[in-house]
Design an enzyme around this catalytic site. Sequence first.
Site, PDB file in Angstrom:
ATOM      1  N   HIS A 121       0.836  -1.198   0.000  1.00  0.00           N
ATOM      2  CA  HIS A 121       0.000   0.000   0.000  1.00  0.00           C
ATOM      3  C   HIS A 121       0.876   1.254   0.000  1.00  0.00           C
ATOM      4  O   HIS A 121       0.623   2.197  -0.753  1.00  0.00           O
ATOM      5  CB  HIS A 121      -0.913  -0.031   1.223  1.00  0.00           C
ATOM      6  CG  HIS A 121      -1.758   1.190   1.401  1.00  0.00           C
ATOM      7  ND1 HIS A 121      -3.107   1.218   1.131  1.00  0.00           N
ATOM      8  CD2 HIS A 121      -1.452   2.443   1.847  1.00  0.00           C
ATOM      9  CE1 HIS A 121      -3.587   2.416   1.379  1.00  0.00           C
ATOM     10  NE2 HIS A 121      -2.602   3.183   1.830  1.00  0.00           N
ATOM     11  N   GLU A 122       1.906   1.252   0.833  1.00  0.00           N
ATOM     12  CA  GLU A 122       2.788   2.422   0.917  1.00  0.00           C
ATOM     13  C   GLU A 122       3.615   2.593  -0.349  1.00  0.00           C
ATOM     14  O   GLU A 122       3.868   3.719  -0.789  1.00  0.00           O
ATOM     15  CB  GLU A 122       3.695   2.304   2.142  1.00  0.00           C
ATOM     16  CG  GLU A 122       2.950   2.371   3.463  1.00  0.00           C
ATOM     17  CD  GLU A 122       2.043   3.595   3.555  1.00  0.00           C
ATOM     18  OE1 GLU A 122       2.534   4.710   3.268  1.00  0.00           O
ATOM     19  OE2 GLU A 122       0.861   3.426   3.868  1.00  0.00           O
ATOM     20  N   HIS A 125       1.750   4.551  -2.882  1.00  0.00           N
ATOM     21  CA  HIS A 125       1.833   5.999  -2.664  1.00  0.00           C
ATOM     22  C   HIS A 125       3.150   6.557  -3.198  1.00  0.00           C
ATOM     23  O   HIS A 125       3.194   7.642  -3.787  1.00  0.00           O
ATOM     24  CB  HIS A 125       1.710   6.313  -1.173  1.00  0.00           C
ATOM     25  CG  HIS A 125       0.323   6.187  -0.631  1.00  0.00           C
ATOM     26  ND1 HIS A 125      -0.777   6.739  -1.247  1.00  0.00           N
ATOM     27  CD2 HIS A 125      -0.150   5.573   0.497  1.00  0.00           C
ATOM     28  CE1 HIS A 125      -1.865   6.482  -0.537  1.00  0.00           C
ATOM     29  NE2 HIS A 125      -1.511   5.771   0.512  1.00  0.00           N
ATOM     30  N   GLU A 195      -6.611   6.584  -1.181  1.00  0.00           N
ATOM     31  CA  GLU A 195      -6.534   5.397  -0.339  1.00  0.00           C
ATOM     32  C   GLU A 195      -7.158   4.182  -1.034  1.00  0.00           C
ATOM     33  O   GLU A 195      -6.645   3.062  -0.930  1.00  0.00           O
ATOM     34  CB  GLU A 195      -7.209   5.661   1.002  1.00  0.00           C
ATOM     35  CG  GLU A 195      -6.488   6.683   1.862  1.00  0.00           C
ATOM     36  CD  GLU A 195      -5.029   6.316   2.109  1.00  0.00           C
ATOM     37  OE1 GLU A 195      -4.755   5.157   2.457  1.00  0.00           O
ATOM     38  OE2 GLU A 195      -4.168   7.196   1.923  1.00  0.00           O
TER      39      GLU A 195
END
Length: 295
Positions: A121-122, A125, A195
């Site tokens: 997930h990071e 980003h 998100e």
Amino acid sequence: DVDGLLMGGVAISAIVLGIILIGIWERRTYLRQGGITIALEMGGTFIKDDVTDFYLLRLRNVVEEVAIASTTPVPYLFVMEKESCINVFSAGTDPGRMVIVITQGALQKLNRDELQGMIAHEFSHILNGDTRTNIRLAELVFGFYALGRLTLFLWKSKNRHVSGLGFFTFPLVPIGYLGLYFARWIKAGVNRQREFLADASAVQFTRQTEGIAGVLKKAAALREQGLLVNVDAEQISHMLICDGTGYKGRLASHPPLIERLQALEPGIKAEDILLLGVKWRSNPPVGLEEDKAMG
């Protein structure tokens, strides 16, 4: 008279704008060193390459795996040792100087698949440029925080009646509150859709849904609810994987966890999360034991 009121309004507007611009400039100067500055400010402890602790070694291995899969340089790693909740954030403007900062609670409560989903997930980003946007957003938001905090400090000052600060700050107090509200509103507006994209990218990187879904389930069901104890959490709340401040509705920096879960697992309901919470109150999850059970 009218001219006096007009001049007063212009003066107050100039003061407000000046405080905001000074706050933005101060924060931009402070953050020139990049994500490492934020990691240290949030109480992060640097994880060295030769680490031997099981949880930290597992984290480093997972990060290196996802870095290879995404053809991205391995970020600097930090752990917030005083944070027992499940949360994480990434920060930085230079791809070679990115940081990932994870809570101690996430290290201990997530199994390997969930940890991999969180890290993926990071990396989403990082790859999508969200970390650079987050830095710029942090600079802008800090200007409004500076306004709100300064006016509230002056208003509460014990010497305000003697110094005349009470009269001076009276019109600034509602503006200060409005500044804080506006800062939170900006973060919520910019962050929410990103998100969902990062959750979907985590599935793409790891080739399975259970990891990132498990992270969100534990964050939603456990009592900590992802909330950080650090007093500066609000300034980086938009960088976290889930809300770290407790704001709800339009001021929440993230979509509700149940909505993100339903995007990953359409059949899940809020009642399911409540049942998990009841189960984990008597038998808290331990990532290492779950790994052993799956292995």
